[in-house]
Motif scaffolding. Structure first.
Motif, short mmCIF file in Angstrom:
data_model
loop_
_atom_site.label_atom_id
_atom_site.label_comp_id
_atom_site.label_asym_id
_atom_site.label_seq_id
_atom_site.Cartn_x
_atom_site.Cartn_y
_atom_site.Cartn_z
N TYR A 55 133.18 61.68 -28.07
CA TYR A 55 134.50 61.16 -28.40
C TYR A 55 134.66 59.82 -27.70
O TYR A 55 134.29 59.66 -26.53
CB TYR A 55 135.59 62.12 -27.93
N SER A 56 135.25 58.84 -28.41
CA SER A 56 135.40 57.51 -27.83
C SER A 56 136.78 56.94 -28.11
O SER A 56 137.43 57.27 -29.11
CB SER A 56 134.35 56.55 -28.41
N THR A 57 137.23 56.09 -27.20
CA THR A 57 138.45 55.33 -27.40
C THR A 57 138.28 53.97 -26.76
O THR A 57 137.42 53.78 -25.89
CB THR A 57 139.67 56.06 -26.81
N THR A 58 139.10 53.01 -27.21
CA THR A 58 139.02 51.65 -26.67
C THR A 58 140.28 51.34 -25.89
O THR A 58 141.40 51.53 -26.39
CB THR A 58 138.86 50.63 -27.81
N LEU A 59 140.10 50.86 -24.67
CA LEU A 59 141.21 50.36 -23.87
C LEU A 59 141.21 48.86 -24.05
O LEU A 59 140.33 48.16 -23.55
CB LEU A 59 141.04 50.75 -22.40
N THR A 60 142.19 48.34 -24.79
CA THR A 60 142.21 46.92 -25.14
C THR A 60 142.66 46.07 -23.96
O THR A 60 143.15 46.57 -22.94
CB THR A 60 143.13 46.67 -26.33
N SER A 61 142.52 44.77 -24.13
CA SER A 61 142.88 43.84 -23.06
C SER A 61 144.38 43.80 -22.81
O SER A 61 144.83 43.27 -21.79
CB SER A 61 142.38 42.42 -23.41
N GLN A 62 145.17 44.36 -23.72
CA GLN A 62 146.61 44.37 -23.55
C GLN A 62 147.08 45.54 -22.68
O GLN A 62 148.23 45.58 -22.24
CB GLN A 62 147.31 44.44 -24.91
N GLU A 63 146.20 46.50 -22.45
CA GLU A 63 146.58 47.70 -21.71
C GLU A 63 146.21 47.55 -20.24
O GLU A 63 145.12 47.11 -19.90
CB GLU A 63 145.89 48.93 -22.32
N GLY A 64 147.10 47.94 -19.36
CA GLY A 64 146.88 47.84 -17.94
C GLY A 64 148.00 47.05 -17.28
O GLY A 64 149.02 46.77 -17.90
N PRO A 65 147.82 46.67 -16.01
CA PRO A 65 146.63 46.96 -15.18
C PRO A 65 146.74 48.33 -14.50
O PRO A 65 147.83 48.78 -14.18
CB PRO A 65 146.66 45.83 -14.16
N PHE A 66 145.59 48.95 -14.32
CA PHE A 66 145.51 50.19 -13.55
C PHE A 66 144.05 50.43 -13.18
O PHE A 66 143.13 49.75 -13.66
CB PHE A 66 146.08 51.38 -14.34
N GLU A 67 143.83 51.41 -12.32
CA GLU A 67 142.49 51.85 -11.96
C GLU A 67 142.40 53.35 -12.20
O GLU A 67 143.41 54.06 -12.10
CB GLU A 67 142.19 51.54 -10.49
N PHE A 68 141.21 53.83 -12.53
CA PHE A 68 141.07 55.26 -12.77
C PHE A 68 139.69 55.74 -12.31
O PHE A 68 138.70 55.02 -12.40
CB PHE A 68 141.30 55.61 -14.25
N ASN A 69 139.67 56.96 -11.79
CA ASN A 69 138.42 57.58 -11.33
C ASN A 69 138.26 58.99 -11.91
O ASN A 69 137.40 59.76 -11.46
CB ASN A 69 138.35 57.63 -9.80
N TRP A 70 139.10 59.33 -12.88
CA TRP A 70 139.13 60.66 -13.49
C TRP A 70 139.43 60.49 -14.97
O TRP A 70 140.36 59.78 -15.35
CB TRP A 70 140.21 61.49 -12.81
N THR A 71 138.63 61.13 -15.82
CA THR A 71 138.86 61.07 -17.27
C THR A 71 138.78 62.48 -17.84
O THR A 71 137.86 63.24 -17.50
CB THR A 71 137.84 60.17 -17.98
N GLY A 72 139.74 62.83 -18.69
CA GLY A 72 139.74 64.15 -19.31
C GLY A 72 139.91 64.05 -20.82
O GLY A 72 140.56 63.14 -21.33
N ALA A 73 139.26 64.97 -21.55
CA ALA A 73 139.43 65.09 -23.00
C ALA A 73 140.37 66.24 -23.26
O ALA A 73 140.19 67.35 -22.72
CB ALA A 73 138.08 65.33 -23.67
N TYR A 74 141.37 66.01 -24.12
CA TYR A 74 142.50 66.94 -24.22
C TYR A 74 142.75 67.33 -25.68
O TYR A 74 142.66 66.50 -26.59
CB TYR A 74 143.75 66.27 -23.64
N CYS A 75 143.06 68.60 -25.88
CA CYS A 75 143.44 69.12 -27.20
C CYS A 75 144.95 69.36 -27.20
O CYS A 75 145.42 70.33 -26.57
CB CYS A 75 142.69 70.41 -27.51
N SER A 76 145.70 68.51 -27.89
CA SER A 76 147.16 68.61 -27.88
C SER A 76 147.65 69.83 -28.65
O SER A 76 148.69 70.41 -28.31
CB SER A 76 147.78 67.35 -28.49
N GLU A 77 146.93 70.24 -29.69
CA GLU A 77 147.37 71.37 -30.52
C GLU A 77 147.54 72.63 -29.69
O GLU A 77 148.48 73.41 -29.89
CB GLU A 77 146.37 71.60 -31.64
N TYR A 78 146.64 72.84 -28.72
CA TYR A 78 146.70 74.06 -27.91
C TYR A 78 147.07 73.76 -26.45
O TYR A 78 147.13 74.68 -25.64
CB TYR A 78 145.36 74.79 -27.96
N GLY A 79 147.29 72.47 -26.14
CA GLY A 79 147.65 72.10 -24.77
C GLY A 79 146.58 72.43 -23.76
O GLY A 79 146.89 72.92 -22.66
N VAL A 80 145.32 72.14 -24.10
CA VAL A 80 144.20 72.52 -23.23
C VAL A 80 143.39 71.29 -22.83
O VAL A 80 143.02 70.47 -23.68
CB VAL A 80 143.29 73.54 -23.94
#
Length: 359
Positions: free
Chosen positions: A75-100
């Motif tokens: 699974y992939s997504t793009t964080l564009t140059s308009q988004e931010g600024p922030f730093e992150f050290n944790w990434t999660g993949a999420y299923c909204s339909e079941y909240g998992v």
């Protein structure tokens, strides 16, 4: 037990959801990626971890889904140059339909800058890989994974196919080195000897001897091989043994994967085995030794060409292959006519570069 090895894991809740949806024959839809900056974050995530709500810095919709193999998707997504600024050290993949929360990745602290007057922010493509048995079917993902700007899959596949075809052109479609994949009776089972070989130009390696059962006789034993992508994009050759009374040919499975099959043995009705492994031109250690330094060696001033024939021929030997030329003092000279298999060498003439043989 605490996880002390993997920095990317499938959560316990994710496993439970996958099992549930698989049983219900429903598709899993991962639609969101969550980014967080977790202070004092441990090195390894744990299966029971949840979304660190107080530390979330950004959420983004999944933009692309791709199939790496039967058991892995990306699974992939793009964080564009308009988004931010922030730093992150944790990434999660999420299923909204079941909240998992399905997967967690602990990684190095990553800065995400944003556009400012006179300064462009960075653009990041973030991806997560989900590995689970038959996950491509469970997620209903059939499209091959690709990069955003260039799909390297066709080019890599073409390179792999070219290498396989080169091996086929030089040595034959299927062949095995010495006793590799040799089938012999062993008690009530049949032993397949460790070794290496090539099936449709794809190398197969058996690290340890393997035993197979042949309940119905007579039957054939086949090597069934196919190419498979790994989560890192590497292509590997996987194989299994198939025991069947039917003749098999190459085929394409339900997932669109091409399989290459090679018959290596027939188990007869009395339990004896007929070795049916094809032998390629270079399928022996002796041949390798010859071409790495001894191919030009002369015996009585001449060697036989092509090297399918035993290179230590002498007067009185019987040809096992047709001979059309000989090597004399480093030069190849054609014979007056092709000498057929079964002929016995009667003369080797080093001056004229010819040989004589009788039936």
């Amino acid at each position: 037990m605490a996880n002390v090895t993997d920095k990317s894991i499938l959560t316990a809740a994710g496993k439970a959801l996958l099992a549930q949806l698989n049983a219900e024959e429903k598709a899993l839809v991962i639609d969101k990626m969550i980014f967080a900056n977790v202070p004092n974050r441990p090195e390894y995530p744990q299966p029971d971890d949840v979304v660190p709500s107080n530390d979330v810095v950004h959420e983004a919709a999944v933009e692309q889904r791709g199939r790496l193999s039967v058991d892995s998707v990306i699974y992939s997504t793009t964080l564009t140059s308009q988004e931010g600024p922030f730093e992150f050290n944790w990434t999660g993949a999420y299923c909204s339909e079941y909240g998992v929360l399905v997967t967690i990745d602990h990684h190095a602290l990553t800065p995400k800058t944003a556009d400012e007057p006179g300064v462009s922010g960075n653009t990041l493509v973030r991806s997560v890989v989900l590995e689970y048995k038959d996950i491509a079917e469970i997620t209903n993902i059939t499209v091959d994974a690709s990069t955003w700007q260039y799909n390297a899959t066709p080019r890599m596949k073409k390179m792999d196919d070219d290498v396989a075809q080169s091996i086929i052109d030089q040595n034959g479609k299927d062949w095995f080195i010495e006793d590799g994949f040799l089938v012999t009776p062993q008690g009530s089972a049949f032993n397949i000897k460790a070794g290496a070989g090539y099936v449709s130009g794809n190398r197969v390696t058996l690290e340890f001897d393997r035993n197979v059962q042949v309940p119905n006789k007579p039957s054939f034993i086949y090597v069934d091989a196919h190419r498979e992508g790994t989560p890192t994009g590497e292509q590997v050759t996987l194989f299994d043994f198939v025991v069947t009374a039917e003749e098999k040919d190459d085929y394409i499975d339900a997932n669109g994967v091409k399989h290459f099959v090679c018959k290596i043995a027939q188990v007869l009705g009395d339990g004896s085995v007929s070795d049916m492994r094809p032998e390629g031109d270079s399928a022996s250690k002796k041949y390798v030794e010859k071409i790495t330094g001894k191919l030009g060696d002369e015996m009585t001033g001449a060697t036989i060409w092509p090297p399918k024939q035993n290179l230590d021929l002498k007067v009185g030997d019987v040809l096992t292959y047709a001979v059309t030329a000989v090597r004399v003092s480093g030069q190849i000279r054609a014979t007056d006519k092709e000498i057929p298999p079964g002929a016995t060498i009667t003369t080797i003439n080093s001056d004229g570069g010819t040989i004589s043989a009788g039936g």
